[in-house]
Design a protein around this motif. Structure first.
Motif, PDB file in Angstrom:
ATOM      1  N   VAL A  36       0.838  -1.204   0.000  1.00  0.00           N
ATOM      2  CA  VAL A  36       0.000   0.000   0.000  1.00  0.00           C
ATOM      3  C   VAL A  36       0.869   1.249   0.000  1.00  0.00           C
ATOM      4  CG1 VAL A  36      -1.651   1.335   1.376  1.00  0.00           C
ATOM      5  CG2 VAL A  36      -1.991  -1.110   1.053  1.00  0.00           C
ATOM      6  N   VAL A  37       1.928   1.267   0.812  1.00  0.00           N
ATOM      7  CA  VAL A  37       2.837   2.416   0.840  1.00  0.00           C
ATOM      8  C   VAL A  37       3.475   2.622  -0.526  1.00  0.00           C
ATOM      9  CG1 VAL A  37       5.028   3.247   1.793  1.00  0.00           C
ATOM     10  CG2 VAL A  37       3.285   2.308   3.314  1.00  0.00           C
ATOM     11  N   ALA A  38       3.929   1.539  -1.163  1.00  0.00           N
ATOM     12  CA  ALA A  38       4.558   1.648  -2.479  1.00  0.00           C
ATOM     13  C   ALA A  38       3.575   2.184  -3.515  1.00  0.00           C
ATOM     14  CB  ALA A  38       5.098   0.285  -2.908  1.00  0.00           C
ATOM     15  N   TRP A  42       3.938   5.633  -5.552  1.00  0.00           N
ATOM     16  CA  TRP A  42       3.913   5.572  -7.024  1.00  0.00           C
ATOM     17  C   TRP A  42       2.897   6.573  -7.571  1.00  0.00           C
ATOM     18  CZ3 TRP A  42       5.352   0.677  -9.954  1.00  0.00           C
ATOM     19  CH2 TRP A  42       5.251   0.862 -11.323  1.00  0.00           C
ATOM     20  N   LYS A  43       1.693   6.593  -6.960  1.00  0.00           N
ATOM     21  CA  LYS A  43       0.648   7.501  -7.441  1.00  0.00           C
ATOM     22  C   LYS A  43       1.025   8.954  -7.161  1.00  0.00           C
ATOM     23  CE  LYS A  43      -3.179   4.519  -7.788  1.00  0.00           C
ATOM     24  NZ  LYS A  43      -4.138   4.607  -8.840  1.00  0.00           N
ATOM     25  N   TYR A  44       1.692   9.211  -6.044  1.00  0.00           N
ATOM     26  CA  TYR A  44       2.059  10.582  -5.676  1.00  0.00           C
ATOM     27  C   TYR A  44       3.104  11.142  -6.620  1.00  0.00           C
ATOM     28  CZ  TYR A  44       3.570  14.527  -2.836  1.00  0.00           C
ATOM     29  OH  TYR A  44       3.901  15.770  -2.383  1.00  0.00           O
ATOM     30  N   TRP A  45       4.142  10.335  -6.925  1.00  0.00           N
ATOM     31  CA  TRP A  45       5.237  10.815  -7.769  1.00  0.00           C
ATOM     32  C   TRP A  45       5.059  10.448  -9.259  1.00  0.00           C
ATOM     33  CZ3 TRP A  45       7.972   9.611  -2.872  1.00  0.00           C
ATOM     34  CH2 TRP A  45       8.485  10.765  -2.291  1.00  0.00           C
ATOM     35  N   GLY A  46       4.099   9.576  -9.545  1.00  0.00           N
ATOM     36  CA  GLY A  46       3.968   9.073 -10.888  1.00  0.00           C
ATOM     37  C   GLY A  46       3.133   9.873 -11.825  1.00  0.00           C
TER      38      GLY A  46
END
Length: 46
Positions: A36-38, A42-46
């Motif tokens: 979940v953290v990954a 990913w969504k935040y920086w992706g």
């Protein structure tokens, strides 16, 4: 009377099974947390 007293062989086996299930739950919970953290990173920086 024999049914009331658990045999010496039965109790450690049950305890080992419970410990194995507890550790499995800990590892699965930890893995799920990190997945979940990954995904959030990913969504935040992706």
């Amino acid at each position: 009377m024999r049914l009331a007293m658990p045999s010496g062989r039965e109790e450690p086996q049950r305890e080992a099974e419970l410990k194995r299930k507890a550790w499995l739950a800990v590892f699965l919970g930890s893995a799920l947390f990190w997945v979940v953290v990954a995904v959030l990173i990913w969504k935040y920086w992706g």
